[in-house]
Design an enzyme around this catalytic site. Structure first.
Site, short mmCIF file in Angstrom:
data_model
loop_
_atom_site.label_atom_id
_atom_site.label_comp_id
_atom_site.label_asym_id
_atom_site.label_seq_id
_atom_site.Cartn_x
_atom_site.Cartn_y
_atom_site.Cartn_z
N LYS A 194 0.08 -0.18 -0.64
CA LYS A 194 0.57 1.07 -0.06
C LYS A 194 -0.62 1.96 0.23
CE LYS A 194 4.70 2.96 0.67
NZ LYS A 194 5.94 2.18 0.85
N1 GLU Z 1 7.28 1.59 4.20
C1 GLU Z 1 8.31 0.62 4.18
C2 GLU Z 1 8.70 0.29 2.74
O1 GLU Z 1 8.49 1.06 1.84
C3 GLU Z 1 8.00 -0.60 5.02
C4 GLU Z 1 6.79 -1.38 4.60
C5 GLU Z 1 6.34 -2.46 5.58
O2 GLU Z 1 7.02 -2.71 6.55
O3 GLU Z 1 5.28 -3.02 5.31
O4 GLU Z 1 9.30 -0.72 2.48
#
Ligand code: GLU
Length: 419
Positions: A106
């Site tokens: 993240k």
């Molecule tokens: N931000 C989204 C999540 O928390 C999508 C993450 C992604 O597609 O890599 O799942």
């Protein structure tokens, strides 16, 4: 008085409990508990008035044992390394629970994007992309949108990265515009996944969308799309909230009209007016008398201070980490069924996976194909969760963590510890 909320300790607490309930060997847990890499970057940006501001950015790479690191980037004034660490851990668990070949990561920048102009935001995003460029790549770590970021943000990251590499690199991010190699259906995928999760849990009690009422907190990409999709399937949405507060209408809110209203820059729910619509607080939306509550804003919305006042029968977690460990216990005692975040909001990363596969193969899938495959992956994963709840006599959250941890631990075991 509630204790100070720490999202990373929260996820560790839940993992620890799942390790015990699932009777898993703790040998590999120390590895899985800790991220593989945490990066903090300082981002100087020239503001429109000539001043220079330095923003803090992060990328935490939790695990890549099951595949490349994968996870979104959020822009938020309260974002910090510890929150990003928790969010990266949830991504590893999320990808494992739906069994897609990714690890977890993240990223984040500590900024209120509403205080920046479009040009300032572009400069900040490009500078952040430059700072994390050595870490990311189509086969190493693939960012995507998250809170306050979108396809435009991904386009800037993609372009900055491609400029540095001297060639187009569409697979480095997902959730990019369709015109730049994005996937059909990616923008609404997380909301669609929330709707699929809701359908699956209601079917367990022989109910459909038409039989129940909904309250949704958060009208960003997840809440907004979930609201629209449910509204189109004849669901009655009685309450909605965004950062400005909530609205309520017992007969049901028009999610299409509200979405169009919120698309106009500067419009918030507090300004929305329609016949029979009352203005209430965010907390009143959470605690209103509805059947299904979809928390789709930030972490720690449902905590020990308000859990006891919730009146819903089901919670489908659109946000990451909306419920604290303490609240979870209270809700279990109240008999509220929770579809946990790592499954309920996995639609986004599942369609990110489809996007990445299309990029690698230079293919374009149609919208219906994307929707159908998303539904299949989620339905299969849900069946596995139900089996695990029966086997371990546990909640869906525990079942999801057990399934995910088993996959992570198994991968860790067969690979062994380097060197
Ligand atoms: N931000 C989204 C999540 O928390 C999508 C993450 C992604 O597609 O890599 O799942």
């Amino acid at each position: 008085m509630s204790k100070i909320y720490d999202p990373y300790l929260n996820v560790i607490d839940v993992m620890t409990e799942a390790m015990e309930i699932g009777q898993m060997d703790k040998y590999m847990f120390e590895i899985i508990k800790n991220p593989q890499r945490e990066t903090k970057v300082y981002l100087p940006v020239e503001m429109d008035n000539g001043d220079v501001k330095v923003f803090e950015g992060y990328r935490v790479q939790h695990s890549n044992i099951r595949g490349p690191f994968k996870g979104g980037i959020r822009f938020h004034q309260d974002c910090d390394l510890n929150e990003v660490k928790a969010l990266a851990t949830w991504m590893s668990l999320k990808c494992a629970v739906v069994n897609i070949p990714y690890g977890g990561a993240k990223g984040g920048v500590r900024v209120d994007p509403n205080e920046l102009s479009h040009r300032e935001l572009r400069r900040l995003t490009r500078r952040y992309a430059f700072a994390i460029e050595p870490l990311i790549g189509a086969d190493t770590d693939i960012p995507a949108p998250d809170v306050n970021t979108n396809a435009q943000t991904m386009a800037w990251i993609l372009d900055t990265y491609s400029m540095l590499k001297g060639k187009p690199c569409p697979g480095v991010v997902t959730g990019k515009p369709v015109e730049l190699g994005g996937s059909n259906g990616r923008n609404s995928a997380t909301g669609r996944g929330v709707a699929i999760s809701t359908k699956l849990i209601l079917a367990q009690d022989n109910k459909t969308f038409e039989d129940v009422s909904f309250a949704i907190t958060g009208m960003g990409n997840v809440g907004g799309n979930a609201a629209r999709i449910l509204f189109h399937r004849n669901a009655t949405i009685i309450a909605l909230s965004d950062v400005s507060g909530g609205i309520y209408c017992e007969k049901g809110l028009d999610a299409d009209e509200i979405s169009r209203f919120l698309e106009i820059k500067g419009n918030y729910l507090k300004d929305y007016q329609a016949d029979g619509v009352l203005h209430i607080s965010h907390e009143e939306v959470l605690t209103c008398n509805c059947d299904v509550l979809i928390p789709a804003a930030l972490e720690n919305q449902i905590n020990e201070d308000n859990a006891d006042r919730l009146q819903c029968s089901y919670i489908v977690e659109g946000a990451n980490g909306p419920t604290t460990v303490e609240a979870d216990k209270i809700l279990e005692e109240k008999g509220i069924t929770i579809v946990p975040d790592i499954f309920a909001n996995s639609g986004g990363v599942i369609v990110s996976y489809f996007e990445w596969v299309q990029n690698i193969q230079s293919l374009t899938w149609g919208r219906d194909e994307v929707k159908e495959m998303l539904e299949k992956i989620m339905t299969d994963a849900f069946t596995e969760l139900l089996e695990e709840t029966k086997k371990c006599a546990c909640t869906l959250r525990m079942a999801a963590y057990i399934v995910a941890l088993k996959r992570l631990i198994y991968a860790e075991e067969i690979k062994g510890i380097f060197p």
